[in-house]
Design a protein around this motif. Structure first.
Motif, PDB file in Angstrom:
ATOM      1  N   LYS A   1       0.785  -1.240   0.000  1.00 44.61           N
ATOM      2  CA  LYS A   1       0.000   0.000   0.000  1.00 44.61           C
ATOM      3  C   LYS A   1       0.813   1.284   0.000  1.00 44.61           C
ATOM      4  O   LYS A   1       0.257   2.366  -0.138  1.00 44.61           O
ATOM      5  N   SER A   2       2.133   1.199   0.172  1.00 42.69           N
ATOM      6  CA  SER A   2       2.931   2.433   0.205  1.00 42.69           C
ATOM      7  C   SER A   2       4.273   2.210  -0.467  1.00 42.69           C
ATOM      8  O   SER A   2       4.696   1.072  -0.700  1.00 42.69           O
ATOM      9  N   GLY A   3       4.942   3.313  -0.787  1.00 48.12           N
ATOM     10  CA  GLY A   3       6.286   3.255  -1.348  1.00 48.12           C
ATOM     11  C   GLY A   3       6.341   2.583  -2.709  1.00 48.12           C
ATOM     12  O   GLY A   3       5.396   2.625  -3.500  1.00 48.12           O
TER      13      GLY A   3
ATOM     14  N   GLY B   1       4.346   0.036  -7.970  1.00 46.52           N
ATOM     15  CA  GLY B   1       4.252  -1.142  -8.829  1.00 46.52           C
ATOM     16  C   GLY B   1       2.810  -1.547  -9.076  1.00 46.52           C
ATOM     17  O   GLY B   1       2.434  -1.871 -10.212  1.00 46.52           O
ATOM     18  N   VAL B   2       2.012  -1.532  -8.026  1.00 43.12           N
ATOM     19  CA  VAL B   2       0.586  -1.885  -8.155  1.00 43.12           C
ATOM     20  C   VAL B   2      -0.111  -0.902  -9.103  1.00 43.12           C
ATOM     21  O   VAL B   2      -0.917  -1.307  -9.957  1.00 43.12           O
ATOM     22  N   LYS B   3       0.226   0.372  -8.954  1.00 46.44           N
ATOM     23  CA  LYS B   3      -0.396   1.394  -9.808  1.00 46.44           C
ATOM     24  C   LYS B   3      -0.030   1.171 -11.281  1.00 46.44           C
ATOM     25  O   LYS B   3      -0.889   1.257 -12.172  1.00 46.44           O
ATOM     26  N   LEU B   4       1.236   0.867 -11.558  1.00 50.75           N
ATOM     27  CA  LEU B   4       1.658   0.596 -12.936  1.00 50.75           C
ATOM     28  C   LEU B   4       0.959  -0.644 -13.483  1.00 50.75           C
ATOM     29  O   LEU B   4       0.528  -0.675 -14.644  1.00 50.75           O
ATOM     30  N   PHE B   5       0.832  -1.661 -12.643  1.00 50.67           N
ATOM     31  CA  PHE B   5       0.142  -2.897 -13.017  1.00 50.67           C
ATOM     32  C   PHE B   5      -1.313  -2.603 -13.384  1.00 50.67           C
ATOM     33  O   PHE B   5      -1.823  -3.070 -14.404  1.00 50.67           O
ATOM     34  N   ASN B   6      -1.979  -1.825 -12.547  1.00 51.06           N
ATOM     35  CA  ASN B   6      -3.389  -1.506 -12.794  1.00 51.06           C
ATOM     36  C   ASN B   6      -3.583  -0.625 -14.024  1.00 51.06           C
ATOM     37  O   ASN B   6      -4.605  -0.703 -14.706  1.00 51.06           O
ATOM     38  N   THR B   7      -2.587   0.207 -14.314  1.00 54.22           N
ATOM     39  CA  THR B   7      -2.703   1.152 -15.427  1.00 54.22           C
ATOM     40  C   THR B   7      -2.292   0.538 -16.763  1.00 54.22           C
ATOM     41  O   THR B   7      -2.946   0.754 -17.790  1.00 54.22           O
ATOM     42  N   TYR B   8      -1.203  -0.241 -16.758  1.00 57.56           N
ATOM     43  CA  TYR B   8      -0.600  -0.678 -18.016  1.00 57.56           C
ATOM     44  C   TYR B   8      -0.520  -2.200 -18.175  1.00 57.56           C
ATOM     45  O   TYR B   8       0.082  -2.686 -19.132  1.00 57.56           O
ATOM     46  N   GLY B   9      -1.108  -2.955 -17.246  1.00 57.86           N
ATOM     47  CA  GLY B   9      -0.915  -4.397 -17.210  1.00 57.86           C
ATOM     48  C   GLY B   9      -1.474  -5.140 -18.418  1.00 57.86           C
ATOM     49  O   GLY B   9      -2.543  -4.823 -18.927  1.00 57.86           O
TER      50      GLY B   9
END
Length: 420
Positions: free
Chosen positions: A356-358, A363-371
């Protein structure tokens, strides 16, 4: 828990050799066979896992199995580079596993090798990442339970970019320029794996193309992909690409030991990288290729399948349901305690505090955006055809159009076989 063993093989090499289904291998060589559950019913099940690289995974898998009370569950923990060879050899014998981890592959469905798991997944289907459901579905049925999602990124040393006055690259062209500026007599600018196979699919997606279209037709043969291959050739001959790392892309040692400034690797390696480099670590998607491109993040990962030709399919399905659908605490432990992975279940991902941080949150955000997820129709033979594209026009300097034409013939034959 890198979905790699600590030997030198990458996660997708697993997908490729399955054409050798008829290879015979002595099962005694397959690894340890303990971790048996309670088995009060007298039923016995066997599960196959490849040897994950991170400490504690094997013990965790056997601990979960031991906690199961409705059958004795033994675990074959298969070390070395030949998990797939041993798995597919075993599936042809009387000693075949009841349950095994692998990746969604249409051949397994069409050959009747994997059981339909729709009935156990359907009640919780809406809690899974829809892309994980789609990548495991064929003809309206679901054939595997996703255990972990493993996004792969470019990791970079912030201090090295700063020192070389290099901005974070957003295009492949900028990445090539950055690699040149970051290269010194002791450090290479970039590491994409020793054979570049790890970035085959990201190159296609980042050029705005797909491996296969929604109609199961060739989707990768575009002008953007041709341009991307030409740029990769330029990078390959530039002297700024690390090509002889002691371990392949899945191992974080190239960047953590200072052999390169930027490395393609997976989210699983974040804890080890952070331990070595602290806050001097950034993450970015594979950059866009050409004017019609977009950044992309390859989502690897592992899934659990039931052997449809096993001795007790219902008992095997019941175990898979218990562990990979009902036992949320084990699923979260598996995803976040041995390297970082994203739980495929929305409800578990929402409570995974370590992500949830750092850097993990980035990484999670990139996964959700560009996965991007594997296509169940993209077979081992198709991967091999693309290995040849990289070999022919990136490593050997051949014409990209000619290399793609050659791949088209192989892929076209496969598509005709599979879809008519």
């Amino acid at each position: 828990m890198s979905a790699q063993s600590n030997s030198h093989w990458d996660r997708r090499t697993l997908l490729r050799a399955a054409a050798g289904l008829a290879v015979a291998a002595p099962l005694a060589a397959c690894g340890s066979n303990n971790g048996r559950g309670g088995g009060g019913s007298g039923k016995q099940l066997q599960q196959y896992f490849h040897a994950y690289g991170e400490a504690g995974v094997e013990q965790a898998v056997k601990r979960y199995a031991k906690a199961y009370s409705k059958a004795g569950v033994s675990t074959q923990w298969i070390t070395g580079a030949d998990y797939e060879t041993k798995l597919f050899a075993a599936l042809l014998t009387q000693q075949a596993p009841d349950v095994f981890e692998f990746h969604p592959q249409i051949q397994l469905v069409k050959s009747g090798q994997v059981a339909d798991l729709t009935d156990i997944i359907e009640p919780v289907k809406d809690d899974f990442n829809p892309a994980d459901i789609a990548s495991h579905s064929y003809d309206g049925k679901i054939y595997g339970v996703r255990m972990i999602d493993d996004p792969q990124f470019l990791f970079y040393r912030k201090s090295m970019l700063q020192k070389a006055n290099v901005a974070v690259p957003t295009t492949l062209e900028e990445l090539i320029e950055a690699a040149a500026k970051l290269t010194t007599p002791k450090v290479k600018g970039l590491f994409l794996g020793n054979d570049l196979h790890a970035v085959e699919a990201p190159l296609i997606w980042s050029a705005g193309a797909e491996t296969l279209t929604a109609k199961n037709e060739i989707g990768y043969h575009t002008d953007g992909v041709v341009e991307g291959l030409r740029q990769l050739r330029k990078l390959f001959t530039s002297g700024s690409l690390l090509l002889d790392a002691p371990a392949d892309f899945w191992d974080p040692s190239a960047i953590s030991q200072g052999l390169c400034a930027i490395q393609f690797c997976g989210m699983w390696a974040m804890p080890v990288m952070q331990q070595a480099l602290g806050d001097d670590l950034g993450v970015l998607p594979f950059p866009k290729v050409g004017s019609k491109g977009r950044p992309s993040v390859y989502n690897g990962g592992w899934s659990m399948f039931v052997n449809a030709k096993g001795g007790d399919v219902d008992a095997a399905k019941e175990y898979v349901k218990w562990l990979w659908i009902d036992q949320k605490q084990y699923q979260e432990d598996f995803a976040t305690s041995y390297g970082f992975h994203i739980p495929p279940r929305t409800s578990i991902a929402a409570r995974a505090d370590k992500l949830k941080s750092g850097l993990p949150a980035e990484g999670v955000k990139l996964f959700n955006t560009y996965g991007h997820f594997d296509n169940i129709g993209w077979t081992q033979a198709m991967w091999s055809a693309w290995d040849s594209v990289i070999a022919d026009c990136v490593r050997k300097g051949g014409d990209p159009e000619a290399a793609l034409d050659k791949a088209d013939r192989t892929v076209g034959r496969e598509l005709k076989k599979l879809f008519g």
